[in-house]
Design an enzyme around this catalytic site. Structure first.
Site, mmCIF file in Angstrom:
data_model
loop_
_atom_site.group_PDB
_atom_site.id
_atom_site.type_symbol
_atom_site.label_atom_id
_atom_site.label_comp_id
_atom_site.label_asym_id
_atom_site.label_seq_id
_atom_site.Cartn_x
_atom_site.Cartn_y
_atom_site.Cartn_z
ATOM 1 N N LYS A 1 35.777 31.735 35.427
ATOM 2 C CA LYS A 1 37.117 31.857 34.868
ATOM 3 C C LYS A 1 37.162 31.126 33.539
ATOM 4 O O LYS A 1 36.246 30.372 33.233
ATOM 5 C CB LYS A 1 38.169 31.312 35.830
ATOM 6 C CG LYS A 1 37.964 29.860 36.279
ATOM 7 C CD LYS A 1 39.098 29.355 37.138
ATOM 8 C CE LYS A 1 39.252 30.089 38.430
ATOM 9 N NZ LYS A 1 40.357 29.616 39.281
ATOM 10 N N HIS B 1 39.179 37.146 50.115
ATOM 11 C CA HIS B 1 40.093 36.417 49.240
ATOM 12 C C HIS B 1 41.539 36.687 49.656
ATOM 13 O O HIS B 1 41.883 37.812 50.023
ATOM 14 C CB HIS B 1 39.879 36.848 47.772
ATOM 15 C CG HIS B 1 40.592 35.966 46.790
ATOM 16 N ND1 HIS B 1 41.948 36.080 46.536
ATOM 17 C CD2 HIS B 1 40.150 34.943 46.024
ATOM 18 C CE1 HIS B 1 42.302 35.167 45.653
ATOM 19 N NE2 HIS B 1 41.234 34.462 45.325
#
Length: 385
Positions: free
Chosen positions: A147, A263
């Site tokens: 990220k 997730h």
């Protein structure tokens, strides 16, 4: 009558049980419990339910009814195993289909016999298999995310390389990475998988890269196959977006055969409040049915609202015996910092995967050294417990 001959059905007697928490006073809660029995099976007026097999076996059955607290009741409802049709989709429909639209009903736990569990392969690797794959026998596993969104594939691959050099076991795409113009899926997987492989050759570690294959339903399997072809060591799926059965299909596909992390994106509303699913069901039991090898969820003390008790319940449901289904790793995440590791280790023990994302960047400007510090910290604390 309308239903002549239905009593001739010949069904085995085995049932499975769902524990619900039902809000209301005793009278209100019992009426809701009776409604659950009908709504989740025949969806038919009680007075018109045909006698015989349908009334005696198909309709849900209240097995116990007791006070939970001052404003809710513990209700155990059993269902005939054939109602689940040997399918994950139909099993979940019976557990919490129409009543998910009604307030004040929460699924607290599932009690599934082998006649239900045998229909699912479950996790391919589980805790033992993932440890063997990564070459980590005892300590907690280390997990991080690539990220922020907006980096190029080359920049993401450089990050993956540094994380792997630092000894992070699992390096995944952030769940917001898909197939954007700034980070096309195929190019990202190719570069990141190669970067992690290059780092492993330098360190001797067995780090793996897990791309996010959450995608439109007709592309999920294709992305999984492509990811494997390009060298990915595992897969990340958000089943709240793709559907739980899509994750199960990938997990059970022998041509893919990679570990899977589930997730929690888009699933939060299921566990918040007095309706929905309990944390242990949504993030513990159901991912095991659907084939995940690890379940990601927000850790207590982070930027989300999960309590320590809720997180402990997820971990317990991930690890306790569940028929032939392998145990899976709880993966606390969501704002975890390196400073939270000592307390978290006391709660989870060593069978856990710590997912630290932004917290690794806060440690300092050197990602490799931050990763090494993360690994050293976990090794020292877990060895001295």
């Amino acid at each position: 009558m309308f239903f002549s001959g239905v009593s001739k059905l010949n069904l085995p007697s085995e049932r499975f049980t769902v524990i619900y928490r039902v809000l209301g006073n005793e009278k209100e809660a019992y009426e809701k419990a009776k409604d659950i029995c009908l709504e989740q099976t025949v969806e038919f007026p009680e007075e018109l339910v045909p006698s015989g097999v349908i009334a005696d076996h198909i309709v849900g059955r209240i097995e116990s009814f007791a006070s939970w607290d001052d404003h809710s009741f513990h209700v155990a409802v059993s269902y005939h195993v054939d109602c689940a049709a040997k399918e994950l989709t139909q099993l979940l429909n019976v557990v919490f289909g129409n009543i998910s639209i009604k307030p004040g009903i929460k699924v607290m736990s599932l009690e599934l016999p082998d006649s239900i569990l045998c229909n699912f392969k479950g996790p391919r690797f589980g805790t033992a298999g993932l440890r063997k794959l990564l070459g980590v026998e005892q300590r907690p596993l280390l997990f991080t995310a690539l990220k922020p969104m907006g980096l190029t594939n080359e920049e993401l691959a450089e990050l993956a390389y540094k994380f792997a050099l630092g000894g992070i076991d699992i390096i995944k795409d952030d769940h917001g990475l898909s197939n954007q113009s700034f980070s096309p899926f195929e190019g990202r997987v190719k570069l990141c998988a190669a970067a992690v492989d290059r780092a492993n050759k330098e360190t001797g570690y067995r780090s793996i890269y897990m791309p996010n294959i959450t995608a439109p339903h007709h592309e999920v399997l294709d992305r999984a196959r492509l990811a494997k072809k390009l060298g990915a060591g595992g897969l990340l799926i958000a089943p709240g977006l793709t559907g739980l059965d899509a994750m199960r299909e990938v997990a059970e596909n022998d041509d893919i055969g990679l570990p899977i992390m589930s997730h929690p994106a888009f699933q939060g509303s299921y566990v918040l409040g007095d309706s929905g699913l309990s944390h242990q069901v949504l993030f513990g039991q159901i991912p095991r049915l659907a084939g995940a090898d690890g379940t990601i969820y927000p850790n207590f003390g982070g930027r989300f609202s999960f309590s320590k008790e809720e997180c402990q319940a997820i971990a317990t449901a991930s690890l306790i015996p569940m028929g032939h289904l392998k145990s899976i790793f709880p993966c606390p995440a969501g704002g975890m910092s390196l400073q939270s590791i000592p307390e978290s280790l006391k709660v989870y023990g060593n069978d856990v995967i710590f997912l630290v994302g932004g917290g690794l960047f806060r440690q300092g400007p050197d990602i490799i050294e931050n990763s090494r510090y993360f690994k050293k910290l976990v090794e020292e604390i877990s060895n001295n417990k």
